[in-house]
Design an enzyme around this catalytic site. Structure first.
Site, mmCIF file in Angstrom:
data_model
loop_
_atom_site.group_PDB
_atom_site.id
_atom_site.type_symbol
_atom_site.label_atom_id
_atom_site.label_comp_id
_atom_site.label_asym_id
_atom_site.label_seq_id
_atom_site.Cartn_x
_atom_site.Cartn_y
_atom_site.Cartn_z
ATOM 1 N N HIS A 86 0.841 -1.191 0.000
ATOM 2 C CA HIS A 86 0.000 0.000 0.000
ATOM 3 C C HIS A 86 0.882 1.250 0.000
ATOM 4 C CE1 HIS A 86 -2.386 -3.239 1.789
ATOM 5 N NE2 HIS A 86 -3.429 -2.648 1.276
ATOM 6 N N TYR A 88 0.535 3.801 1.783
ATOM 7 C CA TYR A 88 0.781 4.300 3.150
ATOM 8 C C TYR A 88 1.962 3.599 3.825
ATOM 9 C CZ TYR A 88 -1.939 0.190 4.666
ATOM 10 O OH TYR A 88 -2.397 -1.076 4.848
ATOM 11 N N MET A 214 -7.879 2.037 0.690
ATOM 12 C CA MET A 214 -6.494 2.522 0.628
ATOM 13 C C MET A 214 -5.668 1.781 -0.427
ATOM 14 S SD MET A 214 -5.873 2.629 4.735
ATOM 15 C CE MET A 214 -7.191 3.138 5.856
HETATM 16 N N1 HPA Z 1 -11.757 3.261 5.241
HETATM 17 C C1 HPA Z 1 -10.655 3.077 4.487
HETATM 18 N N2 HPA Z 1 -10.188 1.882 4.185
HETATM 19 C C2 HPA Z 1 -10.842 0.812 4.644
HETATM 20 C C3 HPA Z 1 -11.993 0.936 5.433
HETATM 21 C C4 HPA Z 1 -12.470 2.232 5.749
HETATM 22 O O1 HPA Z 1 -13.492 2.430 6.444
HETATM 23 N N3 HPA Z 1 -12.394 -0.330 5.734
HETATM 24 C C5 HPA Z 1 -11.528 -1.173 5.123
HETATM 25 N N4 HPA Z 1 -10.592 -0.491 4.458
#
Ligand code: HPA
Length: 282
Positions: A86, A88, A214
């Site tokens: 990811h 992040y 994400m």
């Molecule tokens: N927000 C962002 N990413 C996520 C979420 C969420 O609520 N749930 C699972 N991945």
């Protein structure tokens, strides 16, 4: 001409693994949360650990493994990514999409994206599945920034049909055959790693999103640039922040994703079986 380091890295990765690719995959499947053990149901005909690939991004998220698994699903040759990275985690966006590009070089024609996402649409409930019809990737850097790699695709890629209509219909038909009600909508990618504030969730809704997550959208941009046919399903693991009284935790996301994993697996398997047949012209 000066060399493009992103392209050089991609080709270096490809050269280092090409001897280990057992067959040309038709479908590249990215296993999101809840599908982490999907590959266990199949006998691997080949496996490449991300650690074996020089400079390859390796996930730092607990519970995410990191390897390519090659197998046939109902006769369709598939390469699965068990574990994705990811943005992040601190990787550059070009590293985040490197595995998607690599699977295209392996010969994959279809990219099947899966993820866990927060529901932004009030008609959704935790445990639903959402067929991704379109996406908003504007909150993360485009993986196409930088000198264009003409070998991969055009400078100004058309994004009018990122998610292939025929593949969407295959997934709808597969869900119907399971008597599963399938939601549909727009996926919006934010960087994370924090979950959204309630105000951000309202923003996502105003912008036209139905689910927020994400991952995925940047991968779809790079994949569309390279000419893949793309489809995607989000497991709605929770309603996004502010939509319920409960605070959100990774544990809750994981628990819901695990609870509906058997249905998710069946939906993916049925869909891939049909995709193999439609690709073979049957
Ligand atoms: N927000 C962002 N990413 C996520 C979420 C969420 O609520 N749930 C699972 N991945």
């Amino acid at each position: 001409m000066s060399k493009n380091p992103v392209y050089e890295k991609l080709m270096g990765c490809y050269d280092s693994i090409k001897e280990k690719i057992p067959f040309t995959p038709k479908v590249a499947l990215i296993l999101g949360s809840g599908l982490g053990d999907y590959a266990d149901g199949y006998s691997a005909e080949g496996m490449i650990d991300y650690h074996e690939i020089q400079g390859f991004p390796v996930s730092t998220v607990p519970g995410h493994k990191g390897r390519f698994i090659f197998t046939h699903i109902e006769g369709t040759p598939v390469v699965m990514m068990q574990g994705r990275v990811h943005y992040y985690e601190g990787y550059s966006i070009s590293d985040v999409v490197l595995p998607v590009r690599l699977m295209r070089l392996m010969g994959a024609e279809i990219l099947f994206l899966t993820n866990a996402a927060g529901g932004v649409n009030f008609d959704f409930a935790a445990g639903d599945f959402m067929l991704i019809r379109d996406q908003i990737s504007s909150f993360v850097p485009s993986p196409l920034i930088g000198p264009n790699m003409d070998q991969l695709g055009p400078r100004f890629a058309d994004m009018s049909h990122i998610y292939d209509e025929d593949l969407q219909q295959i997934i709808r038909d597969s869900a119907a055959a399971m008597n599963l009600s399938l939601k549909e909508g727009v996926y919006l990618q934010l960087t994370g790693p924090a979950y959204e504030s309630p105000a951000e969730v309202r923003m996502c809704r105003i912008l036209g999103a139905d689910a927020v997550g994400m991952s995925t959208a940047c991968e779809a941009v790079a994949a569309n640039h390279m000419g893949y046919k793309i489809c995607g399903i989000s497991c709605i693991s929770n309603l996004a922040c502010g939509m319920t009284d409960q605070p959100l935790s990774h544990k809750e996301v994981q628990e819901t994703a695990d609870r509906v994993a058997p249905l998710f697996k069946e939906l993916v398997t049925r869909s891939i079986a049909k995709m193999g047949k439609s690709l073979n012209g049957k």
